[in-house]
Write a protein that holds these residues in place. Structure first.
Motif, PDB file in Angstrom:
ATOM      1  N   ARG A 124      -0.976  -3.343   0.052  1.00  0.00           N
ATOM      2  CA  ARG A 124      -1.605  -4.072  -1.048  1.00  0.00           C
ATOM      3  C   ARG A 124      -1.862  -3.223  -2.281  1.00  0.00           C
ATOM      4  NH1 ARG A 124      -6.958  -5.754   1.129  1.00  0.00           N
ATOM      5  NH2 ARG A 124      -6.709  -3.857   2.348  1.00  0.00           N
ATOM      6  N   PHE A 125      -1.888  -1.914  -2.128  1.00  0.00           N
ATOM      7  CA  PHE A 125      -2.277  -1.047  -3.246  1.00  0.00           C
ATOM      8  C   PHE A 125      -1.086  -0.218  -3.722  1.00  0.00           C
ATOM      9  CE2 PHE A 125      -5.961  -1.263  -0.229  1.00  0.00           C
ATOM     10  CZ  PHE A 125      -6.614  -2.282  -0.907  1.00  0.00           C
ATOM     11  N   PHE A 126      -1.091   0.109  -5.007  1.00  0.00           N
ATOM     12  CA  PHE A 126       0.004   0.905  -5.561  1.00  0.00           C
ATOM     13  C   PHE A 126      -0.546   1.776  -6.681  1.00  0.00           C
ATOM     14  CE2 PHE A 126      -0.396  -2.465  -8.538  1.00  0.00           C
ATOM     15  CZ  PHE A 126       0.194  -2.067  -9.725  1.00  0.00           C
ATOM     16  N   CYS A 127       0.199   2.828  -6.990  1.00  0.00           N
ATOM     17  CA  CYS A 127      -0.162   3.702  -8.104  1.00  0.00           C
ATOM     18  C   CYS A 127       0.434   3.126  -9.382  1.00  0.00           C
ATOM     19  CB  CYS A 127       0.341   5.127  -7.867  1.00  0.00           C
ATOM     20  SG  CYS A 127       0.075   6.230  -9.287  1.00  0.00           S
ATOM     21  N   ARG A 128      -0.399   2.873 -10.363  1.00  0.00           N
ATOM     22  CA  ARG A 128       0.079   2.287 -11.607  1.00  0.00           C
ATOM     23  C   ARG A 128       0.886   3.269 -12.445  1.00  0.00           C
ATOM     24  NH1 ARG A 128      -4.412   1.799 -14.176  1.00  0.00           N
ATOM     25  NH2 ARG A 128      -5.940   2.056 -12.515  1.00  0.00           N
ATOM     26  N   ARG A 129       0.897   4.535 -12.047  1.00  0.00           N
ATOM     27  CA  ARG A 129       1.687   5.515 -12.794  1.00  0.00           C
ATOM     28  C   ARG A 129       3.059   5.743 -12.161  1.00  0.00           C
ATOM     29  NH1 ARG A 129       0.279  11.824 -14.397  1.00  0.00           N
ATOM     30  NH2 ARG A 129       2.247  12.203 -15.463  1.00  0.00           N
ATOM     31  N   CYS A 130       3.086   6.012 -10.852  1.00  0.00           N
ATOM     32  CA  CYS A 130       4.375   6.360 -10.236  1.00  0.00           C
ATOM     33  C   CYS A 130       4.898   5.294  -9.286  1.00  0.00           C
ATOM     34  CB  CYS A 130       4.250   7.696  -9.489  1.00  0.00           C
ATOM     35  SG  CYS A 130       3.263   7.622  -7.964  1.00  0.00           S
ATOM     36  N   GLY A 131       4.101   4.260  -8.983  1.00  0.00           N
ATOM     37  CA  GLY A 131       4.577   3.164  -8.147  1.00  0.00           C
ATOM     38  C   GLY A 131       4.399   3.356  -6.656  1.00  0.00           C
ATOM     39  N   LEU A 132       3.821   4.469  -6.211  1.00  0.00           N
ATOM     40  CA  LEU A 132       3.610   4.702  -4.784  1.00  0.00           C
ATOM     41  C   LEU A 132       2.791   3.574  -4.176  1.00  0.00           C
ATOM     42  CD1 LEU A 132       3.789   6.782  -2.369  1.00  0.00           C
ATOM     43  CD2 LEU A 132       1.504   7.518  -3.099  1.00  0.00           C
ATOM     44  N   LYS A 133       3.211   3.062  -3.019  1.00  0.00           N
ATOM     45  CA  LYS A 133       2.506   1.961  -2.351  1.00  0.00           C
ATOM     46  C   LYS A 133       1.749   2.497  -1.142  1.00  0.00           C
ATOM     47  CE  LYS A 133       5.779  -1.531  -3.905  1.00  0.00           C
ATOM     48  NZ  LYS A 133       6.503  -0.601  -4.784  1.00  0.00           N
ATOM     49  N   ARG A 134       0.529   1.999  -0.966  1.00  0.00           N
ATOM     50  CA  ARG A 134      -0.324   2.431   0.139  1.00  0.00           C
ATOM     51  C   ARG A 134      -1.081   1.228   0.696  1.00  0.00           C
ATOM     52  NH1 ARG A 134       2.183   6.325   0.827  1.00  0.00           N
ATOM     53  NH2 ARG A 134       1.550   8.520   0.812  1.00  0.00           N
TER      54      ARG A 134
END
Length: 383
Positions: free
Chosen positions: A349-359
């Motif tokens: 459900r979560f992602f990094c708004r800078r690099c796109g990593l999903k967690r």
């Protein structure tokens, strides 16, 4: 000589790769999309012109970004021992070697190497920043917070004050922990992790009123795109308390006095209602209501969520789950549907708004690009 190489005509594509390589060498963000191709091209250049010191430095940073720490260290060492290497380049090579050591987990060697780079005149602010990160990785959170504060970086300062507070709580030093949290919020009022830690501690102590008050203050202070972290973190605390209740009293002592779910939800929902309408706040309001079995009100909250954003998939999934018992399905279809719904709930459900990593769990500092407070909620699958 190296300047001969830089005077040669090169393709514009290769210039882009050099620029990207230097960006990697200057920070922890992995900005090169085709890193392997860049490594191969730079390797060929170095073979053809072993005097190209800048290229050696960039190549080592690319190896580090790929996790090939040994090769990065070999490149730095080959530069450091080179006869006649200018003091500036040697200092830079030592600095990057220290970063290689830190990335590889050789923290003592990293600290020693940074000190060598400092003695040769490398940028003191950069070295101090690396020392702060070393302190954090060693668990010396107070020192890390102090160093980041001296650097004028209040966000990481606040983060490590929260980490320090968490350690104090675990060791039973309540007053010291609360003091660290207050210092964190003074340093950076938008420190979502500080407000969350205060909420969790209030929840553990059984004070739903204090949870609600802290949530209200937190929602007023943190960035709008981070407010969901407060609610997600509180839900995770509820899950931990629920699991602890099934264990012997000795094992669940830290959660034994936690608020009852219904009392907590009764206190939290009015706080969420008092905010300006927001997709994620509405969604989490529905999730809290579902937790205490108030399905009718939860349905209403999820429907309001879809009015604001019709393609918000999780709200649609919750509404579908609420209506599923009313549907007549064959056993086979019911089984297949359950399979796909279970898989849907496992989507990160979560992602990094800078690099796109999903967690699938909260983070405050991106594990990949090291950016702070870049977490976002995937309200649609394109994110």
């Amino acid at each position: 000589m190296a300047w001969h190489w830089f005077n040669r005509k090169k393709s514009s594509d290769f210039h882009k790769k050099i620029t990207a390589a230097r960006e990697v060498s200057g920070g922890e963000a992995f900005l090169v999309q085709d890193t392997r191709a860049a490594i191969e091209e730079l390797s060929q250049v170095v073979k053809n012109d072993p005097e190209a010191v800048e290229i050696y430095l960039a190549l080592g940073s690319l190896y580090r970004s790929q996790g090939e720490i040994e090769r990065a260290i070999q490149i730095r060492n080959s530069l450091i021992v080179r006869p006649g290497l200018a003091r500036e380049f040697k200092a830079r090579a030592l600095f990057e070697l220290g970063r290689d050591f830190r990335r590889g987990g050789f923290l003592d060697r990293a600290e020693k190497t940074f000190e060598e780079a400092r003695s040769l005149g490398h940028d003191a602010m950069s070295i101090q920043h690396e020392m702060a990160r070393l302190a954090a990785e060693r668990g010396a959170f107070e020192r890390a917070a102090e160093t980041f504060g001296n650097l004028g970086l209040p966000l990481p300062q606040a983060h490590y004050l929260v980490r320090l507070a968490s350690d104090h709580f675990k060791e039973g030093r309540e007053s010291q922990a609360q003091r660290s949290l207050r210092h964190a919020i003074r340093a950076y009022p938008g420190a979502v992790e500080a407000w969350l830690e205060q909420m969790v501690q209030a929840y553990r102590s059984g004070s739903e009123r204090r949870v609600a008050d802290t949530l209200r203050d937190g929602l007023d202070n943190v960035a709008p795109d981070l407010r969901f972290v407060l609610l997600e973190g509180l839900l995770q605390a509820l899950d931990k308390a629920a699991k602890a209740r099934d264990k012997p009293l000795v094992e669940n002592s830290q959660w034994a006095g936690a608020c009852q779910d219904r009392a907590l939800v009764t206190a939290v929902i009015p706080v969420i209602e008092s905010q300006e309408p927001d997709v994620l706040l509405l969604y989490y309001g529905g999730v809290f209501l579902m937790r205490v079995g108030d399905t009718e009100n939860a349905r209403s909250w999820f429907e309001k969520t879809l009015v604001m954003q019709s393609d918000f998939w999780l709200a649609r999934l919750e509404l579908f789950e609420l209506s599923r018992p009313d549907q007549t399905l064959t056993p086979f279809f019911r089984e297949q549907l359950s399979f796909f719904i279970d898989r849907a709930y496992q989507v990160r459900r979560f992602f990094c708004r800078r690099c796109g990593l999903k967690r699938d769990h909260l983070f405050f500092n991106c594990p990949r690009c090291r950016s702070w407070h870049s977490i976002g909620f995937r309200k649609d699958f394109s994110q």
